[in-house]
Scaffold this motif. Structure first.
Motif, PDB file in Angstrom:
ATOM      1  N   LEU A  23       0.803  -1.217   0.000  1.00 60.77           N
ATOM      2  CA  LEU A  23       0.000   0.000   0.000  1.00 60.77           C
ATOM      3  C   LEU A  23       0.839   1.271   0.000  1.00 60.77           C
ATOM      4  O   LEU A  23       0.403   2.307  -0.497  1.00 60.77           O
ATOM      5  N   LEU A  24       2.038   1.215   0.541  1.00 62.39           N
ATOM      6  CA  LEU A  24       2.854   2.417   0.667  1.00 62.39           C
ATOM      7  C   LEU A  24       3.925   2.563  -0.408  1.00 62.39           C
ATOM      8  O   LEU A  24       4.439   3.659  -0.607  1.00 62.39           O
ATOM      9  N   ASP A  25       4.276   1.500  -1.090  1.00 62.44           N
ATOM     10  CA  ASP A  25       5.317   1.548  -2.115  1.00 62.44           C
ATOM     11  C   ASP A  25       4.729   2.088  -3.417  1.00 62.44           C
ATOM     12  O   ASP A  25       3.782   1.524  -3.959  1.00 62.44           O
ATOM     13  N   PRO A  26       5.277   3.197  -3.953  1.00 59.00           N
ATOM     14  CA  PRO A  26       4.720   3.777  -5.178  1.00 59.00           C
ATOM     15  C   PRO A  26       4.844   2.867  -6.401  1.00 59.00           C
ATOM     16  O   PRO A  26       4.123   3.028  -7.376  1.00 59.00           O
ATOM     17  N   ASP A  27       5.741   1.883  -6.368  1.00 59.73           N
ATOM     18  CA  ASP A  27       5.896   0.956  -7.492  1.00 59.73           C
ATOM     19  C   ASP A  27       5.018  -0.278  -7.347  1.00 59.73           C
ATOM     20  O   ASP A  27       5.039  -1.170  -8.185  1.00 59.73           O
ATOM     21  N   GLY A  34      -7.914   3.405  -4.889  1.00 62.07           N
ATOM     22  CA  GLY A  34      -8.596   4.534  -4.267  1.00 62.07           C
ATOM     23  C   GLY A  34      -9.002   4.229  -2.839  1.00 62.07           C
ATOM     24  O   GLY A  34      -8.761   3.127  -2.324  1.00 62.07           O
ATOM     25  N   PRO A  35      -9.661   5.190  -2.180  1.00 68.17           N
ATOM     26  CA  PRO A  35     -10.069   5.007  -0.782  1.00 68.17           C
ATOM     27  C   PRO A  35     -11.003   3.812  -0.572  1.00 68.17           C
ATOM     28  O   PRO A  35     -10.906   3.114   0.433  1.00 68.17           O
ATOM     29  N   ALA A  40     -11.746  -1.670   1.624  1.00 76.06           N
ATOM     30  CA  ALA A  40     -12.103  -3.082   1.433  1.00 76.06           C
ATOM     31  C   ALA A  40     -10.964  -3.989   1.884  1.00 76.06           C
ATOM     32  O   ALA A  40     -11.194  -5.008   2.550  1.00 76.06           O
ATOM     33  N   ILE A  41      -9.737  -3.622   1.561  1.00 75.08           N
ATOM     34  CA  ILE A  41      -8.581  -4.415   1.990  1.00 75.08           C
ATOM     35  C   ILE A  41      -8.498  -4.436   3.510  1.00 75.08           C
ATOM     36  O   ILE A  41      -8.266  -5.481   4.124  1.00 75.08           O
ATOM     37  N   GLU A  42      -8.724  -3.296   4.135  1.00 74.04           N
ATOM     38  CA  GLU A  42      -8.677  -3.216   5.591  1.00 74.04           C
ATOM     39  C   GLU A  42      -9.750  -4.096   6.224  1.00 74.04           C
ATOM     40  O   GLU A  42      -9.488  -4.810   7.199  1.00 74.04           O
ATOM     41  N   VAL A  43     -10.949  -4.084   5.671  1.00 73.70           N
ATOM     42  CA  VAL A  43     -12.043  -4.899   6.202  1.00 73.70           C
ATOM     43  C   VAL A  43     -11.707  -6.384   6.112  1.00 73.70           C
ATOM     44  O   VAL A  43     -11.876  -7.135   7.080  1.00 73.70           O
ATOM     45  N   PHE A  44     -11.204  -6.820   4.969  1.00 74.97           N
ATOM     46  CA  PHE A  44     -10.840  -8.235   4.820  1.00 74.97           C
ATOM     47  C   PHE A  44      -9.684  -8.623   5.737  1.00 74.97           C
ATOM     48  O   PHE A  44      -9.681  -9.694   6.334  1.00 74.97           O
TER      49      PHE A  44
END
Length: 69
Positions: A23-27, A34-35, A40-44
């Motif tokens: 999530l933090l790596d620009p590559d 998007g938000p 959704a990733i956080e919920v899972f």
């Protein structure tokens, strides 16, 4: 949610497969999410799922060549 990489048990070798790195790596393939996708990733992840962000598949090339007359 608090994530502390300094106390991670698999830091170093495990960073390449970590969701935080994705999530933090620009590559990363997740860099363009998007938000709503991040939520959704956080919920899972909170539900206990092993969440992996993978790049979108490359467009398929057709096996046949078209000839124009």
């Amino acid at each position: 949610m608090l994530i502390d990489c300094d106390t991670c048990g698999i830091r170093g070798a495990g960073c390449s497969g970590c969701l935080v790195t994705a999530l933090l790596d620009p590559d990363s393939p997740a860099a363009g999410l998007g938000p709503a996708e991040h939520r959704a990733i956080e919920v899972f992840a909170r539900a206990g799922f092993d969440v992996q962000v993978v790049p979108a598949p490359a467009p398929r090339r057709s096996a046949r060549r078209r000839r124009v007359a």
